[in-house]
Design an enzyme around this catalytic site. Structure first.
Site, PDB file in Angstrom:
ATOM      1  CB  THR A   1      16.232 -15.847  -8.629  1.00  0.00           C
ATOM      2  OG1 THR A   1      17.445 -15.131  -8.883  1.00  0.00           O
ATOM      3  CG2 THR A   1      16.520 -16.997  -7.685  1.00  0.00           C
TER       4      THR A   1
ATOM      5  CG  HIS B   1      10.025 -26.135   7.641  1.00  0.00           C
ATOM      6  ND1 HIS B   1       8.900 -26.841   7.273  1.00  0.00           N
ATOM      7  CD2 HIS B   1      10.944 -27.079   8.006  1.00  0.00           C
ATOM      8  CE1 HIS B   1       9.126 -28.139   7.404  1.00  0.00           C
ATOM      9  NE2 HIS B   1      10.360 -28.307   7.844  1.00  0.00           N
TER      10      HIS B   1
END
Length: 449
Positions: free
Chosen positions: A358, A410
């Site tokens: 993006t 994560h």
């Protein structure tokens, strides 16, 4: 014969849509394959075409939510329907004759004034500054801010193609309302305020009024997805900076030749996309995703390119981007972005994807923490390019620098892989030769290290 206009299925798991806007009036005549209505799903805005010619009878109003398969209108193929009125030839001739009569009477009055105007204009032309003569009429009407002009130059966007895009853009009700509210500012005129003070163009005259509008299906779904990402993933963001001078030097040197050979402009997105595909091969966990209790490893790079469309953010996918050249990447991005902004992109073209890029820099963003596009595990955020002081070989130099951000899940991507992935992208962009060598320097490739 009456043909029912039914809501088609926009895709799996979508059970209802919202009527966004009717493109023709109730009772109007439509031709076969004409676009008659736009519908909002939770993934995209789609249009429905007429299956045959006839008179359209609308049964559902704009803003209504309907189920997939519901009948929203009918087309009577035996009825003509209301057609757009065209001026009669007789009326045209009468108007023309009236204009000619007016012209004859006005010509005499204007003869004397024209002579005076010509002499005044000739004097004015002599006193004009030479710089003013170089400006075309188009330049005088074309007002671009310095930031916008710089952005257009960086992305090799010409004035002509920029204006051409908006000529093809369908004018909506909101556009007309915006014009009516701001026409005085756009023409440079000013209105007096209540106390007699002059209001400068662009000044906002606030009121105590409020306005409510229904959220589109796409916006509601997007809201839920964004909240879900924050709640259901262990999202973390790591940052780095990229010296864009090597890439900008390449663009400056070869952009004309590149466009001549490939028929498309050379932008920054192709370099970033190529660098991402190379880095994904070195850090495959960044290209993976969680499915229940399993980790799915993707041995291909389907890169989503986030595009700001009129109804919201959409992410068309470049399939197997790892096999594309820079020219192929640029060509595909240009085509998909154009169709996305015109609501012509299909759901298949936005489905899937293993990684997303993006670019908030086109809006002037210096830094951000992009949100992951599920079920993907990572997203790269690009930002604006700003001249900054950088230490080069012990000396301070001014370089064009971009801050980049990698948001990742994560739960599946460790810090080592996320930081290494982003740093590898930085290395390849600052030394573009590594893009040809799988992220390795020529010396490393030679020594097989």
């Amino acid at each position: 014969m009456k043909i029912e206009v039914k809501v088609p299925s926009p895709g799996e798991s979508i059970t209802e849509v919202q009527i966004a806007s009717w493109l023709v009036e109730d009772g109007a005549h439509v031709e076969k394959d004409d676009e008659i209505v736009e519908i909002d799903s939770d993934k995209a805005t789609l249009s429905i075409n007429a299956e045959d010619s006839g008179a359209l009878k609308i049964q559902m109003e704009e803003g209504e939510t309907v189920e997939v398969g519901a009948v929203i209108a009918t087309i009577d193929t035996e009825a003509e329907g209301k057609k757009k009125e065209k001026p009669d030839e007789k009326e045209e001739k009468e108007d023309q004759s009236e204009e000619e009569d007016k012209k004859e009477t006005e010509d005499k009055k204007q003869d004397a004034s024209e002579k005076k105007e010509k002499s005044a204009e000739s004097k004015k032309e002599k006193s004009k500054d030479p710089k003013d003569k170089s400006k075309s009429d188009e330049d005088k009407e074309w007002h671009v801010s310095p930031l916008a002009r710089k952005l257009m130059e960086e992305n090799d966007i010409s004035q002509e193609e920029f204006l051409e895009f908006f000529k093809r853009y369908r004018v909506s009700k909101a556009d007309v309302e915006h014009y009516l509210e701001n026409k005085d500012a756009s023409t440079g005129s000013s209105k007096p305020s209540g106390d007699g003070a002059e209001v400068l163009p662009g000044d906002w005259q606030g009121t105590r009024d409020t306005e409510r509008s229904q959220m589109s299906t796409l916006r509601k779904k997007l809201s839920k997805r964004l909240v879900a990402v924050k709640n259901e993933t262990a999202m973390l963001t790591t940052f780095n900076e990229v010296d864009m001078k090597p890439i900008m030097d390449i663009r400056s040197k070869y952009k004309e030749k590149f466009k001549e050979v490939h028929g498309v402009s050379l932008g920054f997105m192709s370099f970033f996309t190529k660098a991402v595909t190379k880095a994904l091969a070195l850090y495959p966990t960044v290209n993976s995703q969680i499915d229940g209790d399993e980790i799915v490893m993707n041995h291909y790079a389907d890169i989503g390119i986030a595009v700001s469309a009129p109804k919201g953010l959409v992410v068309p996918i470049l399939r197997n981007a790892e096999n594309m050249s820079l020219a192929e990447i640029e060509s595909n991005i240009k085509d998909m972005a154009k169709r996305a902004r015109n609501n012509k992109i299909t759901l298949d073209e936005m489905t899937g994807g293993t990684f997303t890029i993006t670019n908030g820099g086109v809006f002037g963003s210096m830094l951000s923490t992009p949100i992951i596009n599920p079920p993907q595990s990572a997203i790269l955020g690009m930002h604006n390019i700003v001249d900054r002081p950088v230490a080069i070989d012990g000396k301070v130099e001014i370089r064009p620098v971009m801050y980049v951000a990698l948001s990742y899940d994560h739960r599946i991507i460790d810090g080592k892989d996320s930081v290494g992935f982003l740093y590898k992208i930085k290395e390849m962009l600052e030394d573009p030769a590594k893009l040809l060598l799988g992220g390795m320097s020529p010396e490393q490739k030679l020594l097989n290290l």
